[in-house]
Design a protein around this motif. Structure first.
Motif, PDB file in Angstrom:
ATOM      1  N   ILE A 298      54.353  36.258  41.998  1.00  0.00           N
ATOM      2  CA  ILE A 298      54.453  34.968  41.308  1.00  0.00           C
ATOM      3  C   ILE A 298      55.902  34.695  40.951  1.00  0.00           C
ATOM      4  N   ILE A 299      56.357  33.482  41.254  1.00  0.00           N
ATOM      5  CA  ILE A 299      57.712  33.063  40.928  1.00  0.00           C
ATOM      6  C   ILE A 299      57.688  32.242  39.649  1.00  0.00           C
ATOM      7  N   PRO A 300      58.519  32.572  38.649  1.00  0.00           N
ATOM      8  CA  PRO A 300      58.572  31.769  37.418  1.00  0.00           C
ATOM      9  C   PRO A 300      58.899  30.308  37.721  1.00  0.00           C
ATOM     10  N   GLY A 301      58.175  29.400  37.096  1.00  0.00           N
ATOM     11  CA  GLY A 301      58.397  27.976  37.315  1.00  0.00           C
ATOM     12  C   GLY A 301      57.653  27.394  38.496  1.00  0.00           C
ATOM     13  N   SER A 302      56.947  28.218  39.255  1.00  0.00           N
ATOM     14  CA  SER A 302      56.204  27.709  40.410  1.00  0.00           C
ATOM     15  C   SER A 302      54.902  27.058  39.957  1.00  0.00           C
ATOM     16  N   LEU A 303      54.437  26.119  40.750  1.00  0.00           N
ATOM     17  CA  LEU A 303      53.186  25.412  40.464  1.00  0.00           C
ATOM     18  C   LEU A 303      52.320  25.479  41.708  1.00  0.00           C
ATOM     19  N   PHE A 304      51.139  26.068  41.580  1.00  0.00           N
ATOM     20  CA  PHE A 304      50.257  26.140  42.744  1.00  0.00           C
ATOM     21  C   PHE A 304      48.858  25.669  42.377  1.00  0.00           C
ATOM     22  N   LEU A 305      48.172  25.187  43.400  1.00  0.00           N
ATOM     23  CA  LEU A 305      46.862  24.554  43.264  1.00  0.00           C
ATOM     24  C   LEU A 305      45.826  25.406  43.978  1.00  0.00           C
ATOM     25  N   VAL A 306      44.725  25.717  43.293  1.00  0.00           N
ATOM     26  CA  VAL A 306      43.642  26.508  43.868  1.00  0.00           C
ATOM     27  C   VAL A 306      42.388  25.643  43.927  1.00  0.00           C
ATOM     28  N   GLY A 307      41.808  25.506  45.110  1.00  0.00           N
ATOM     29  CA  GLY A 307      40.582  24.740  45.298  1.00  0.00           C
ATOM     30  C   GLY A 307      39.513  25.595  45.949  1.00  0.00           C
ATOM     31  N   GLY A 308      38.270  25.163  45.809  1.00  0.00           N
ATOM     32  CA  GLY A 308      37.155  25.897  46.409  1.00  0.00           C
ATOM     33  C   GLY A 308      35.830  25.319  45.960  1.00  0.00           C
ATOM     34  N   ASP A 309      34.776  25.699  46.646  1.00  0.00           N
ATOM     35  CA  ASP A 309      33.441  25.208  46.322  1.00  0.00           C
ATOM     36  C   ASP A 309      33.013  25.665  44.930  1.00  0.00           C
ATOM     37  N   PRO A 310      32.116  24.917  44.276  1.00  0.00           N
ATOM     38  CA  PRO A 310      31.615  25.332  42.960  1.00  0.00           C
ATOM     39  C   PRO A 310      30.922  26.690  43.034  1.00  0.00           C
ATOM     40  N   GLY A 311      31.225  27.559  42.071  1.00  0.00           N
ATOM     41  CA  GLY A 311      30.580  28.860  42.005  1.00  0.00           C
ATOM     42  C   GLY A 311      31.102  29.895  42.969  1.00  0.00           C
ATOM     43  N   ILE A 312      32.187  29.612  43.680  1.00  0.00           N
ATOM     44  CA  ILE A 312      32.694  30.544  44.687  1.00  0.00           C
ATOM     45  C   ILE A 312      33.483  31.675  44.050  1.00  0.00           C
ATOM     46  N   GLY A 313      34.001  31.455  42.812  1.00  0.00           N
ATOM     47  CA  GLY A 313      34.725  32.520  42.124  1.00  0.00           C
ATOM     48  C   GLY A 313      36.152  32.180  41.737  1.00  0.00           C
ATOM     49  N   LYS A 314      36.512  30.889  41.729  1.00  0.00           N
ATOM     50  CA  LYS A 314      37.894  30.495  41.389  1.00  0.00           C
ATOM     51  C   LYS A 314      38.243  30.906  39.963  1.00  0.00           C
ATOM     52  N   SER A 315      37.367  30.568  39.028  1.00  0.00           N
ATOM     53  CA  SER A 315      37.638  30.877  37.621  1.00  0.00           C
ATOM     54  C   SER A 315      37.669  32.378  37.386  1.00  0.00           C
ATOM     55  N   THR A 316      36.812  33.127  38.072  1.00  0.00           N
ATOM     56  CA  THR A 316      36.802  34.585  37.927  1.00  0.00           C
ATOM     57  C   THR A 316      38.113  35.178  38.414  1.00  0.00           C
ATOM     58  N   LEU A 317      38.594  34.707  39.565  1.00  0.00           N
ATOM     59  CA  LEU A 317      39.862  35.208  40.111  1.00  0.00           C
ATOM     60  C   LEU A 317      41.020  34.947  39.155  1.00  0.00           C
ATOM     61  N   LEU A 318      41.088  33.740  38.608  1.00  0.00           N
ATOM     62  CA  LEU A 318      42.214  33.386  37.745  1.00  0.00           C
ATOM     63  C   LEU A 318      42.089  34.033  36.376  1.00  0.00           C
ATOM     64  N   LEU A 319      40.870  34.212  35.891  1.00  0.00           N
ATOM     65  CA  LEU A 319      40.690  34.909  34.622  1.00  0.00           C
ATOM     66  C   LEU A 319      41.114  36.373  34.755  1.00  0.00           C
ATOM     67  N   GLN A 320      40.801  36.982  35.891  1.00  0.00           N
ATOM     68  CA  GLN A 320      41.269  38.341  36.140  1.00  0.00           C
ATOM     69  C   GLN A 320      42.793  38.385  36.204  1.00  0.00           C
ATOM     70  N   THR A 321      43.399  37.355  36.802  1.00  0.00           N
ATOM     71  CA  THR A 321      44.856  37.332  36.951  1.00  0.00           C
ATOM     72  C   THR A 321      45.554  37.247  35.601  1.00  0.00           C
ATOM     73  N   VAL A 322      45.120  36.311  34.742  1.00  0.00           N
ATOM     74  CA  VAL A 322      45.756  36.199  33.425  1.00  0.00           C
ATOM     75  C   VAL A 322      45.508  37.473  32.599  1.00  0.00           C
ATOM     76  N   HIS A 323      44.353  38.096  32.799  1.00  0.00           N
ATOM     77  CA  HIS A 323      44.034  39.342  32.088  1.00  0.00           C
ATOM     78  C   HIS A 323      44.973  40.464  32.523  1.00  0.00           C
ATOM     79  N   ARG A 324      45.201  40.606  33.843  1.00  0.00           N
ATOM     80  CA  ARG A 324      46.051  41.688  34.344  1.00  0.00           C
ATOM     81  C   ARG A 324      47.514  41.487  33.958  1.00  0.00           C
ATOM     82  N   ILE A 325      47.982  40.227  34.003  1.00  0.00           N
ATOM     83  CA  ILE A 325      49.370  39.955  33.616  1.00  0.00           C
ATOM     84  C   ILE A 325      49.555  40.237  32.125  1.00  0.00           C
ATOM     85  N   ALA A 326      48.549  39.877  31.334  1.00  0.00           N
ATOM     86  CA  ALA A 326      48.636  40.132  29.890  1.00  0.00           C
ATOM     87  C   ALA A 326      48.621  41.626  29.580  1.00  0.00           C
TER      88      ALA A 326
END
Length: 454
Positions: free
Chosen positions: A82-110
């Motif tokens: 991840i580059i500081p200041g970068s902005l990226f967009l994540v799309g996908g079908d409902p229920g595919i796991g987008k929120s789970t992936l990003l929740l894991q990411t913020v958890h691991r960075i924290a």
């Protein structure tokens, strides 16, 4: 009372018109004109410029230090981290796991000591915690915010000063200075612009989640995809446990790069060797099966192409393709009929990429042709064979890129024979081939003879 003026804006290209049109006069898209209130934005709603003009030779280059998302596969898709200041967009079908992936990411960075903020516009903090409970212990520097007013979100971001920010989702965000409803093209466009502004100014890496339409594209104006630094699609079938994160745009890395994840009870886990996973259930010696080596970004993935060809019981034979372009399959069947002499006019044909993977690279053309031929003749390919090559309309096998990289992956997984374009084989050195049997072919008929016989 002052009359409210409206205008019509194309959701695809942003073109404006004073009246509704069925077809956008600028990009030619049908049914994309959306009505918006034509009001001048207040001074508080206008976005300030980033800087004043400077000479290019005077621009100071700072090293962009990436930091890890905690997932090797996610880092690969982003180009190394991840580059500081970068902005990226994540799309996908409902229920595919987008929120789970990003929740894991913020958890691991924290967990690594960074402050992170997860903004949800669709759930309450209690609902987010219920989903996060399966991840184990909660990091002390992970913040959750349930808010949809972007101006309020910006105030909290300035107070907390996270290094990584997630906004889930952009379609629920709104700016109070704009009269349109949340999710409208105007709100999505202006909210994305404001997020882009404070992400770049504060050097906060930001991820926004976007809903998708029924045809699989991210909902909202296409201008949103041009604003962000990277566009990622989270793909997969709910009936398969594997998920694929694919980059279709990336200013800091390779496009069409993929990351493979395994959906488990405790969240998403990285798949270090996707080729082994996609081939682990392959039946040895089965007719209608061919293994191909495809390039997905910087990674070589070995996948199984399956074909079933059977006599049609109806006047119009059926054609079905899963995991590849349907039109490409019908074209290759026409090549087999015209150039090889296979009588497929009365045959139903079903072609599939095993494991739920979707491949668009032309280098799998030869694998599709051999799988169809194998099923039609009911003869399996010779053991240990991997096929690579793009097929032209005259039946010729065209050269492919990075054959050396494909050969390394094939050798690592224990295959012994490779059928590849003769033009690509001629450029290799003997040290590249090693103990593999490498066969160069010029036509589809030659490939069938070496792979199946006859």
């Amino acid at each position: 009372m002052k009359k409210t003026k409206t205008k019509f804006v194309c959701a695809e290209c942003g073109a404006e018109s004073p009246k509704w049109m069925g077809k956008c006069p600028n990009c030619g898209t049908w049914g994309s004109m959306v009505e918006e209130i034509d009001s001048k934005a207040s001074p508080s709603a206008r976005l300030p410029s980033f800087s004043s003009p400077v000479l290019l030779q005077d621009v100071h280059m700072e090293k962009m230090d990436r930091y890890s998302s905690g997932s090797h596969e996610f880092d690969r898709v982003l180009g190394g981290g991840i580059i500081p200041g970068s902005l990226f967009l994540v799309g996908g079908d409902p229920g595919i796991g987008k929120s789970t992936l990003l929740l894991q990411t913020v958890h691991r960075i924290a967990i690594e000591g960074g402050v992170t903020l997860y903004v949800t516009g669709e759930e309450s903090p209690q609902q987010v915690k219920m989903r996060a409970a399966r991840l184990g212990s909660f990091a002390e520097s992970l913040y959750i915010l349930a808010e949809t007013d972007l101006d309020q979100i910006e105030k909290h971001v300035k107070h907390i000063q996270p290094i990584f920010l997630v906004i889930d989702s952009i379609q629920t965000m709104f700016r109070s200075a704009l009269p349109s409803a949340p999710g409208s093209p105007q709100q999505v466009r202006e909210c994305t612009m404001q997020i882009l502004r404070f992400a770049k100014e504060a050097q906060i890496a930001t991820c926004i989640v976007g809903h998708v339409t029924k045809d699989g594209t991210i909902a909202g104006p296409r201008l949103m995809e041009h604003m962000v630094d990277a566009v990622l699609y989270f793909e997969g079938d709910r009936h398969h446990r594997f998920r694929i994160l694919r980059a279709v745009k990336n200013r800091f890395g390779s496009t069409n790069e993929i990351g493979v994840f395994d959906m488990q009870g405790g969240g998403l886990e990285d798949v270090a060797s996707p080729s082994e996973i996609f081939l682990e259930e392959r039946t040895q010696g089965a007719a209608g099966s061919a293994v191909v080596a495809s390039l997905e970004g910087t990674r070589t993935v070995l996948a199984e192409i399956q074909a079933l060809v059977t006599t049609s019981a109806f006047g119009q034979p059926r054609r079905m393709a899963s995991g590849m372009d349907y039109q490409r399959v019908t074209l290759l069947m026409a090549v087999l009929e015209k150039r090889v002499g296979l009588y497929l006019q009365s045959q139903d044909a079903y072609v599939n990429v095993a494991g739920g993977l979707r491949i668009e690279e032309p280098a799998i053309d030869l694998g599709i042709c051999l799988a169809i031929t194998s099923s039609f003749r009911d003869q399996p390919l010779k053991p240990g064979t991997v096929v690579i090559g793009e097929v032209g309309l005259t039946g010729e096998i065209r050269a492919v890129t990075r054959l050396e990289q494909r050969i390394q992956e094939v050798a690592k997984l224990g295959f012994s024979r490779i059928i590849a374009p003769n033009r690509s084989v001629a450029r290799l050195t003997e040290s590249t081939v090693r103990d593999l049997e490498l066969i160069g072919v010029d036509t589809v008929a030659d490939a069938i003879r070496y792979a199946i016989g006859g």
